[in-house]
Design a protein around this motif. Structure first.
Motif, mmCIF file in Angstrom:
data_model
loop_
_atom_site.group_PDB
_atom_site.id
_atom_site.type_symbol
_atom_site.label_atom_id
_atom_site.label_comp_id
_atom_site.label_asym_id
_atom_site.label_seq_id
_atom_site.Cartn_x
_atom_site.Cartn_y
_atom_site.Cartn_z
ATOM 1 N N GLY A 18 80.670 50.244 51.514
ATOM 2 C CA GLY A 18 80.122 49.945 50.197
ATOM 3 C C GLY A 18 78.827 49.174 50.263
ATOM 4 O O GLY A 18 77.909 49.423 49.487
ATOM 5 N N ALA A 19 78.770 48.204 51.154
ATOM 6 C CA ALA A 19 77.552 47.407 51.339
ATOM 7 C C ALA A 19 77.537 46.923 52.785
ATOM 8 O O ALA A 19 78.583 46.544 53.328
ATOM 9 N N SER A 20 76.378 46.903 53.380
ATOM 10 C CA SER A 20 76.312 46.514 54.789
ATOM 11 C C SER A 20 74.954 45.935 55.113
ATOM 12 O O SER A 20 73.967 46.152 54.395
ATOM 13 N N SER A 21 74.927 45.201 56.213
ATOM 14 C CA SER A 21 73.695 44.643 56.740
ATOM 15 C C SER A 21 73.926 44.385 58.218
ATOM 16 O O SER A 21 74.985 43.840 58.593
ATOM 17 N N PRO A 22 73.014 44.750 59.081
ATOM 18 C CA PRO A 22 73.223 44.554 60.519
ATOM 19 C C PRO A 22 73.109 43.080 60.900
ATOM 20 O O PRO A 22 72.546 42.273 60.169
ATOM 21 N N GLY A 23 73.656 42.755 62.063
ATOM 22 C CA GLY A 23 73.585 41.395 62.568
ATOM 23 C C GLY A 23 74.190 41.322 63.958
ATOM 24 O O GLY A 23 74.857 42.257 64.429
ATOM 25 N N VAL A 52 71.281 33.211 65.893
ATOM 26 C CA VAL A 52 72.359 34.192 65.738
ATOM 27 C C VAL A 52 72.358 34.663 64.282
ATOM 28 O O VAL A 52 72.337 33.854 63.356
ATOM 29 N N THR A 53 72.368 35.970 64.121
ATOM 30 C CA THR A 53 72.326 36.555 62.785
ATOM 31 C C THR A 53 73.685 37.141 62.434
ATOM 32 O O THR A 53 74.309 37.828 63.249
ATOM 33 N N LEU A 54 74.108 36.844 61.207
ATOM 34 C CA LEU A 54 75.367 37.411 60.714
ATOM 35 C C LEU A 54 75.083 38.693 59.958
ATOM 36 O O LEU A 54 74.138 38.775 59.156
ATOM 37 N N GLY A 55 75.900 39.702 60.202
ATOM 38 C CA GLY A 55 75.840 40.936 59.446
ATOM 39 C C GLY A 55 77.133 41.110 58.655
ATOM 40 O O GLY A 55 78.066 40.313 58.776
ATOM 41 N N TYR A 56 77.209 42.131 57.842
ATOM 42 C CA TYR A 56 78.418 42.346 57.050
ATOM 43 C C TYR A 56 78.628 43.821 56.787
ATOM 44 O O TYR A 56 77.678 44.616 56.769
ATOM 45 N N LYS A 71 75.811 50.119 47.854
ATOM 46 C CA LYS A 71 76.174 51.126 46.864
ATOM 47 C C LYS A 71 76.770 50.476 45.615
ATOM 48 O O LYS A 71 76.676 51.040 44.524
ATOM 49 N N PHE A 72 77.380 49.312 45.763
ATOM 50 C CA PHE A 72 77.927 48.607 44.603
ATOM 51 C C PHE A 72 76.798 48.218 43.646
ATOM 52 O O PHE A 72 76.920 48.356 42.423
ATOM 53 N N LEU A 73 75.707 47.715 44.209
ATOM 54 C CA LEU A 73 74.567 47.318 43.394
ATOM 55 C C LEU A 73 73.946 48.529 42.714
ATOM 56 O O LEU A 73 73.575 48.478 41.530
ATOM 57 N N ARG A 74 73.856 49.638 43.464
ATOM 58 C CA ARG A 74 73.302 50.845 42.872
ATOM 59 C C ARG A 74 74.175 51.329 41.713
ATOM 60 O O ARG A 74 73.670 51.740 40.666
ATOM 61 N N GLU A 75 75.486 51.293 41.906
ATOM 62 C CA GLU A 75 76.383 51.742 40.842
ATOM 63 C C GLU A 75 76.264 50.824 39.633
ATOM 64 O O GLU A 75 76.289 51.310 38.482
ATOM 65 N N TYR A 76 76.118 49.536 39.864
ATOM 66 C CA TYR A 76 75.986 48.612 38.749
ATOM 67 C C TYR A 76 74.722 48.906 37.952
ATOM 68 O O TYR A 76 74.754 48.915 36.709
#
Length: 922
Positions: free
Chosen positions: A29-34, A92-96, A351-356
């Motif tokens: 649904g939503a992601s970001s690398p890290g 250190v970078t956090l992703g989700y 995709k959640f933001l796009r749907e909103y």
């Protein structure tokens, strides 16, 4: 080690072309690398669309966009971005990776499988191993899920690799079990604290007859079970329980909602309803309740207590009062700024933001609630059709208005807890390499995490829970709109409410005005009597019995007055100290008895004076002499004196003294009178055998000493072995009678019986000598005195045995006075009368004439020669005359004599020596 690879087939939310997916990446649904990726599970949609006749194992699209949950995903993203822009994890970078569970366990399990897939696996395969100690999955930790039922299923799967799971919303008490859910944590309290807080609110408000409505899922059932235990422990009864289907797609959902509303309407005595349901369930329920004009107090669980979309339902005020428990919130300013700039962020990986944004375009130009309803009712398939020819719009106010601070804060805390655990693992490691540590190592670090948030220490307890407090939320109408206000704070550790000001406390007190009880409250002085109803809250109110009281409302039982010194009437709210009674000096009856005793003392002293002044008169000498009289009078004096020990507060000394003084004094008196009776009988007995026997018995001093000594021994043994003591008599309900317990009724009886035995012997001897000369007839009066004594004590025994109360000592005083007065008057008053009023008979000549007359009558014919009085021996001698006027017909010793002033006497001639001897013996 051999392994099996599983590919995760899926369909994702497609926006550009269609909502079916072609690869696993489309499922996100939503992601970001890290460097370190954190997974997220949120029910962004409220339901999954199920085909009527499913054939293939295909995960369907979802419907019911949930703004509040969408905001929670944004809170997670905001927290991660804030951490990445800070120095908390330097370098250190956090992703989700965030997935939509659609409030369905099935879809959540599919997302969890992707979490378990091996890192850098091109096929997103989940390897099956016997040991995952060195296994590196795609993610290091998971945040979610939104509902306890989903969290339970996901946690069991994640526990396979001990991947930490931190939920910001799942509150089921069972999740605290570290054996079944070893890798589960949460940033909210357990339902145990919530249900205890609800029960505390119900009890504080005086309610005990309530209804409960819950969803028929694990979360609803566990919450209902926990609440039931708390309610039972606090004497709160559940009038009814209604379970609604967990999924809106259930065909029976609307029927069961109607049934629940009908139950609420029917139970008129139930004015408080506890609701453990998801927000979209509550929305449906309340709309139906508004239609039926249901007006109650609704207690909201943390799931919907701050739901803006429910508070904005048209006519929500008609439902009554809504009070609930929400999670503690923090500073929302940073997150609100994040939302204001949200429209500037790219939507490619969210995709959640796009749907909103698409929903904003479809539902534009609608009123607030209609706008919200429009968003919630759009399915993903419908959205693709409606979005054509629509231009994008943005509403800054809508997201901020729908913030539920408690859930936002718990999501942020979850991210920060994981970040601090990662920081602990990265102290001596290069965490830019995802294989630097494993999830189970992060799990161990998470257990020890301690950090500061808003000047408060944040950490997990041994059950993986955060012991935070609750906000007590009250829905109030302000300026025509329903506002969710904070009424109080509930301290979970202390189990009490904390109010900021008096106005908020007044709001709490207003709740108490509503009655929700099965029965009317029992007032103080009453107690509950359980009826045939299975519920303990349904009862009758009955008065507390005598010597019991209740000082609070709705008491299950009445307290017994704590000891025998207190009493309570029927229907009493307190115990009263019993009045202590005893025969006081001021009591009129005691005064009367004391006057009688005083008069007796005066009488004794008067007799003593009279006898002393007339010491040498025949009457005094005939009474045994002054010494004997003094002893008898002294014993009478002691008997009168002993009555004062029966009056006023009983003490150990009085109890011991009164019976001993009375018993010994009376024995001494009777012993002396016994010797006088014996002496009289000896003086006038004409039977030689009886006279010899009486002479042997007549030993005045030893006899009196022996008789009195025996009584002394009886009293001594009594006082040593079974001594009288002070006791409290509780036979009267409202009073305590202070009295003397005789210690031993047997000893008391022996003492009285011994006196009675002596009195009986004295009576027999006196009765034998009752026909003595008129002025010397002491035996007759002694007989009367003993009769009075016997009558008094015979009457005393049954009266004493049946009398109780403070006048019991008066009974004994009366019998003592009667017997003492009887003996005293019969013994001394006739003599005093002769001394004072018949002095002519108290002379030697008159006395000799009386004895001569009696002797003449007793002997039949006596020759009187001389009568002389021996003053030393207190006896008299009668000179017998040798002359006898005989007629010519007298033969064989018969003669006739003439006593001066008396008729002619006929009889036998008494020999001279025998007559002198008889008179002399007196």
């Amino acid at each position: 080690m051999a392994f099996v690879s599983f590919l995760v087939p899926c369909f994702v939310i497609g926006i550009d072309i269609a909502f079916s997916c072609q690869s696993a990446v489309d499922f996100v649904g939503a992601s970001s690398p890290g460097d370190i990726v954190i997974g997220g599970l949120f029910a962004v949609h409220s339901e999954m669309l199920h085909p009527e006749d499913p054939i293939k194992p295909v995960i369907q699209n979802c419907a019911g966009f949930e703004i509040q949950v969408f905001l929670q995903t944004l809170a997670m993203i905001h927290a991660i971005e804030t951490i990445n822009n800070s120095t908390l994890l330097s370098g250190v970078t956090l992703g989700y990776e965030i997935y939509d569970t659609c409030a369905e366990v099935t879809k959540a399990m599919a997302s969890a499988l992707r979490f378990l897939s091996k890192f850098n696996s091109s096929e997103d395969a989940v390897e099956f191993k016997c040991n995952y100690s060195n296994y590196i999955p795609r993610i290091k930790a998971v945040i979610g899920a939104s509902y306890s039922e989903v969290s339970m299923a996901v946690s069991r799967l994640l526990a396979l690799q001990l991947i930490p799971q931190v939920s910001p919303a799942s509150s089921a008490e069972i999740l605290s079990d570290k054996i079944r859910f070893p890798s589960f944590f949460r940033t909210i309290p357990s339902d145990f604290h919530q249900t205890r807080a609800m029960t505390h609110l119900i009890c504080e408000s005086g309610w005990n007859w309530i209804g409960v409505i819950a969803t028929d899922d694990d979360n609803g059932r566990f919450a209902l079970e926990s609440f039931g235990v708390q309610a039972m422990a606090n004497n709160v009864c559940i009038a009814f329980k209604e379970m609604l289907p967990a999924y809106l797609s259930d065909s029976t959902f609307h029927t069961k909602v109607d049934h629940a509303i009908e139950k609420i309407v029917k139970e008129t005595r139930v004015n408080v309803i506890v609701v453990f349901m998801r927000q979209f369930h509550v929305l449906k329920l309340f709309k139906k309740a508004i239609e039926r004009n249901v007006n109650k107090i609704w207690i909201a669980s943390d799931n919907w207590s701050a739901a803006v979309k429910i508070s904005t339902i048209p006519n929500i005020r008609r439902l009554g009062t809504i009070v609930g428990f929400g999670f503690k919130s923090g500073d929302m300013s940073s997150f609100q700024n994040f939302l204001r700039n949200l429209h500037e962020k790219p939507t490619k990986n969210n995709k959640f933001l796009r749907e909103y944004i698409m929903l904003l375009s479809v539902c534009a130009n609608l009123e607030y609630h209609d706008f919200q309803t429009c968003i919630s009712n759009q399915s993903q398939d419908d959205l693709l059709e409606d979005v054509e020819n629509k231009h994008q719009i943005w509403r800054d106010d809508f997201l901020n208005a729908n913030i539920e601070p408690g859930f936002i804060q718990s999501n942020i805390l979850a991210v920060y807890a994981i970040a601090h655990a990662i920081k602990g693992q990265c102290k001596n490691r290069n965490c830019t390499d995802p294989s630097a540590f494993t999830p189970w190592e992060l799990l161990e670090e998470l257990k020890k995490v301690v950090f500061i948030d808003d000047d408060k220490e944040v950490k997990f307890d041994s059950n993986g829970d955060m012991s935070t407090s609750y906000d007590v939320l009250l829905w109030k109408e302000i300026d025509g709109h329903m506002a969710i206000t904070t009424m109080a704070e509930y301290d979970a550790e202390k189990g009490d409410f904390i109010f900021e000001d008096e106005e908020k406390k007044k709001d709490f007190l207003d709740l108490k005005k509503v009655q929700s009880t099965c029965s009317q409250h029992c007032r103080p002085g009453q107690m509950k009597k359980v009826t045939e109803s299975p519920h303990t809250c349904c009862y009758e109110c009955v008065y507390c019995p005598e010597n019991h009281y209740s000082n609070q409302t709705d008491m299950d039982y009445c307290y017994r007055c704590n000891n025998k010194t207190y009493w309570a009437p029927i229907n009493s709210t307190t115990c009263y100290k019993k009045t202590i009674y005893f025969l006081t000096w001021t009591d009129w009856f005691a005064v009367f008895l004391l006057l009688l005793s005083a008069f007796g003392v005066v009488l004794v002293l008067s007799i003593c004076v009279i006898f002393t002044k007339n010491l040498n008169t025949p009457v005094v000498k005939a009474s045994g002499g002054l010494t004997v009289c003094y002893i008898i009078l002294f014993s009478h004096f002691l008997i009168f004196l002993s009555t004062i020990f029966f009056i006023d507060v009983p003490t150990e000394f009085k109890c011991k003294t009164r019976q001993a003084v009375f018993g010994i004094s009376f024995t001494l008196c009777i012993s002396c009178i016994l010797m006088k009776s014996l002496k009289i009988l000896l003086a006038f007995s004409f039977d030689p055998k009886l006279q010899n026997f009486l002479k042997c018995m007549y030993k005045p001093i030893p006899t009196v000493a022996t008789c009195t000594g025996i009584q002394v021994i009886i009293c001594t043994f009594w006082l040593i072995f079974r001594t009288p003591f002070v006791t409290q008599n509780f036979s009267i309900p409202r009073a305590i009678i202070l009295e003397c317990n005789e210690g031993s009724i047997v000893a008391f009886g022996i003492m009285l019986g011994y006196i009675a035995a002596l009195a009986f012997i004295c009576f027999i001897f006196a009765f034998k000598g009752r026909k003595l000369p008129e002025n010397y007839n002491e035996a007759k009066f002694i007989t009367f005195g003993m009769l009075i004594y016997f009558i008094a004590w015979i009457v005393f025994i049954p009266v004493y045995a049946t009398t109780f109360g403070k006048y019991l000592p008066a009974v004994e005083i009366i019998v003592v006075l009667i017997s003492n007065y009887g003996i005293l008057c019969c013994t001394f008053l006739p003599k005093c009368y002769i001394i004072i009023y018949k002095q002519e008979t108290n002379t030697k000549s008159a006395f000799l004439k009386m004895v001569y007359t009696y002797s003449s009558k007793s002997a039949g014919s006596v020759t009187v020669s001389q009568v002389s009085l021996d003053s030393k021996s207190s006896s008299f001698r009668a000179p017998i005359s040798d002359s006898c006027k005989t007629d010519k017909n007298s033969v064989n010793g018969n003669c006739q004599f003439q006593v001066p002033g008396q008729p002619l006497i006929k009889g036998k001639v008494l020999p001279k020596n025998a007559a002198r001897k008889r008179v002399s013996s007196i």
